[in-house]
Design a protein around this motif. Sequence first.
Motif, PDB file in Angstrom:
ATOM      1  N   ALA A 116     -35.053  20.184  49.191  1.00  0.00           N
ATOM      2  CA  ALA A 116     -35.811  20.810  48.351  1.00  0.00           C
ATOM      3  C   ALA A 116     -37.387  20.622  48.231  1.00  0.00           C
ATOM      4  CB  ALA A 116     -35.394  20.961  46.679  1.00  0.00           C
ATOM      5  N   ALA A 117     -37.814  19.187  48.112  1.00  0.00           N
ATOM      6  CA  ALA A 117     -39.090  18.772  48.206  1.00  0.00           C
ATOM      7  C   ALA A 117     -39.704  19.007  49.247  1.00  0.00           C
ATOM      8  CB  ALA A 117     -39.003  17.080  47.844  1.00  0.00           C
ATOM      9  N   GLY A 118     -39.159  18.813  50.530  1.00  0.00           N
ATOM     10  CA  GLY A 118     -39.734  19.310  51.737  1.00  0.00           C
ATOM     11  C   GLY A 118     -40.033  20.750  51.818  1.00  0.00           C
ATOM     12  N   LYS A 119     -39.102  21.554  51.480  1.00  0.00           N
ATOM     13  CA  LYS A 119     -39.504  23.121  51.529  1.00  0.00           C
ATOM     14  C   LYS A 119     -40.671  23.477  50.602  1.00  0.00           C
ATOM     15  CE  LYS A 119     -36.081  25.860  51.114  1.00  0.00           C
ATOM     16  NZ  LYS A 119     -34.751  26.314  50.650  1.00  0.00           N
ATOM     17  N   ALA A 120     -40.760  22.679  49.384  1.00  0.00           N
ATOM     18  CA  ALA A 120     -41.690  22.812  48.440  1.00  0.00           C
ATOM     19  C   ALA A 120     -42.976  22.453  49.228  1.00  0.00           C
ATOM     20  CB  ALA A 120     -41.599  22.305  47.178  1.00  0.00           C
ATOM     21  N   LEU A 121     -43.038  21.395  49.779  1.00  0.00           N
ATOM     22  CA  LEU A 121     -44.357  20.729  50.518  1.00  0.00           C
ATOM     23  C   LEU A 121     -45.037  21.856  51.628  1.00  0.00           C
ATOM     24  CD1 LEU A 121     -46.481  18.555  50.742  1.00  0.00           C
ATOM     25  CD2 LEU A 121     -44.727  17.529  52.567  1.00  0.00           C
ATOM     26  N   VAL A 122     -43.848  22.350  52.494  1.00  0.00           N
ATOM     27  CA  VAL A 122     -44.095  23.367  53.421  1.00  0.00           C
ATOM     28  C   VAL A 122     -44.919  24.562  52.943  1.00  0.00           C
ATOM     29  CG1 VAL A 122     -42.908  24.889  55.000  1.00  0.00           C
ATOM     30  CG2 VAL A 122     -42.444  22.445  55.315  1.00  0.00           C
TER      31      VAL A 122
END
Length: 87
Positions: A15-21
């Motif tokens: 989820a954090a990686g998706k938010a960053l993207v």
Amino acid sequence: MAAALKDAPLLPQDAAGKALVRRYAAAIDADPTPELLADLGPKLLAALTALGLTPAGRGAKGGAPGGVVAGKLDELRARREQRAGSN
């Protein structure tokens, strides 16, 4: 970008990686100047790769392994090929 992230076989811990993207993509869409692209473009690519959403991230073309998600997908493909070969 939103559709690719929505359809990607990612895990809850991504989820954090998706938010960053999403933030990188939104920033680039809002101000696609050469300077911003030079700064955020490589960071967006790195984040996409870490999530396994690029060929290198999926282990294609000599890139790094894509992780658990790619491993499960590869396992399912191998099983399908075995079943097809035994028919």
